[in-house]
Scaffold this active site. Structure first.
Site, PDB file in Angstrom:
ATOM      1  N   SER A 139       0.855  -1.188   0.000  1.00 12.76           N
ATOM      2  CA  SER A 139       0.000   0.000   0.000  1.00 12.76           C
ATOM      3  C   SER A 139       0.885   1.229   0.000  1.00 12.76           C
ATOM      4  O   SER A 139       2.020   1.192   0.490  1.00 12.76           O
ATOM      5  CB  SER A 139      -0.889   0.014   1.247  1.00 12.76           C
ATOM      6  OG  SER A 139      -1.539   1.269   1.400  1.00 12.76           O
ATOM      7  N   TYR A 152      -1.437  -0.277  10.544  1.00 11.70           N
ATOM      8  CA  TYR A 152      -1.709  -0.668   9.156  1.00 11.70           C
ATOM      9  C   TYR A 152      -0.536  -0.273   8.255  1.00 11.70           C
ATOM     10  O   TYR A 152      -0.016  -1.096   7.501  1.00 11.70           O
ATOM     11  CB  TYR A 152      -2.999  -0.025   8.640  1.00 11.70           C
ATOM     12  CG  TYR A 152      -3.209  -0.290   7.163  1.00 11.70           C
ATOM     13  CD1 TYR A 152      -3.479  -1.579   6.711  1.00 11.70           C
ATOM     14  CD2 TYR A 152      -3.087   0.736   6.225  1.00 11.70           C
ATOM     15  CE1 TYR A 152      -3.626  -1.840   5.361  1.00 11.70           C
ATOM     16  CE2 TYR A 152      -3.247   0.477   4.872  1.00 11.70           C
ATOM     17  CZ  TYR A 152      -3.510  -0.810   4.441  1.00 11.70           C
ATOM     18  OH  TYR A 152      -3.641  -1.073   3.101  1.00 11.70           O
TER      19      TYR A 152
END
Length: 253
Positions: A139, A152
């Site tokens: 990501s 995250y």
């Protein structure tokens, strides 16, 4: 013999889109997911285009992963591709206010689940050799910090470094490794992060023209379709409408 790809987290989002794209190209597929009904329905739908083996399991369950992979039927044993897609983000609160359970779930899924599938399937990918590919779903959060990303983003930074380190270990085997780093993409991912809050979900994408899961699936198919001598180490993909902003500066002290 058609090439075979193993896709984790195939019941929604990027994973489901990848299953549809690779089925369209006639690849055989092993699809994993926790939601049995959705997984079996997808497998049944795509079985007219490709050979599909659905495995109902959670990538966090090491024993279940070991058992399922050790019992792969002969026709699905020789893998050309692994798409480590299963992953999630939970919550947007600041670190000092978030749930420790959410942190643990993200680590178990985004890191440990990816490790299990990779290590258990590496012998099969190496047996295929030249042209085999691993695509790990990272990501932009692994590269760029933002409030509420804490664990995250850290898990995705792990995915990035792990992918690079894999490249070193796999030198000479012909197996390729790519860390794909999507930006804003409209999928169930955000609905999960917002604990099912549809209003917050819709607000994130309103007027933004975000990426779609099909865009990411097409990118992954392109990555795996490159000539065998090409390895794309990392690829960051964002919608045109998304860019970086200025650093935050606290004033008034």
């Amino acid at each position: 013999m058609q090439p075979t790809v193993f896709i984790t987290g195939a019941t929604a989002g990027f994973g489901e889109a990848c299953a549809r794209r690779f089925a369209q190209a006639g690849w055989s597929m092993v699809l994993t997911g926790r939601r049995e009904e959705r997984l079996l329905r997808l497998a049944d739908e795509l079985s007219g285009q490709a050979e599909v083996l659905p495995l109902v399991l959670d990538v966090r369950d090491r024993a279940a992963m070991q058992a399922a992979i050790s019992q792969l039927p002969e026709g699905f044993n020789r893998l050309r591709g692994l798409i480590n897609n299963a992953g999630l983000a939970l919550g947007t609160e600041a670190a000092q206010a978030c749930s420790l359970d959410d942190w643990e779930t993200m680590v178990d899924t985004n890191i440990k689940g990816l490790l299990y599938s990779t290590r258990l399937l590496l012998p099969r990918l190496i047996a295929h050799g030249r042209g085999a590919s691993i695509v790990n779903l990272g990501s932009i959060a692994g590269n760029w910090p933002y409030p509420g990303s804490h664990v995250y983003g850290a898990t995705k930074a792990f995915v990035r470094q792990f992918s690079l380190n894999l490249r070193c270990d796999l030198q000479g085997t012909g197996v390729r490794v790519t860390n794909l780093e999507p930006g804003l993409c409209e999928s169930e991912f955000s609905l999960v992060r917002f604990a099912g809050d549809a209003h917050r979900y819709e607000a994130v994408y309103a007027g933004a023209e975000p990426l779609q899961p099909a865009d990411i699936a097409e990118t992954i198919f392109w990555l795996m379709s490159q000539p065998a001598h090409i390895n794309i180490n990392s690829l960051e993909v964002m919608p045109v409408t998304q860019a970086w902003s200025n650093f935050q500066i606290e004033r008034g002290r």
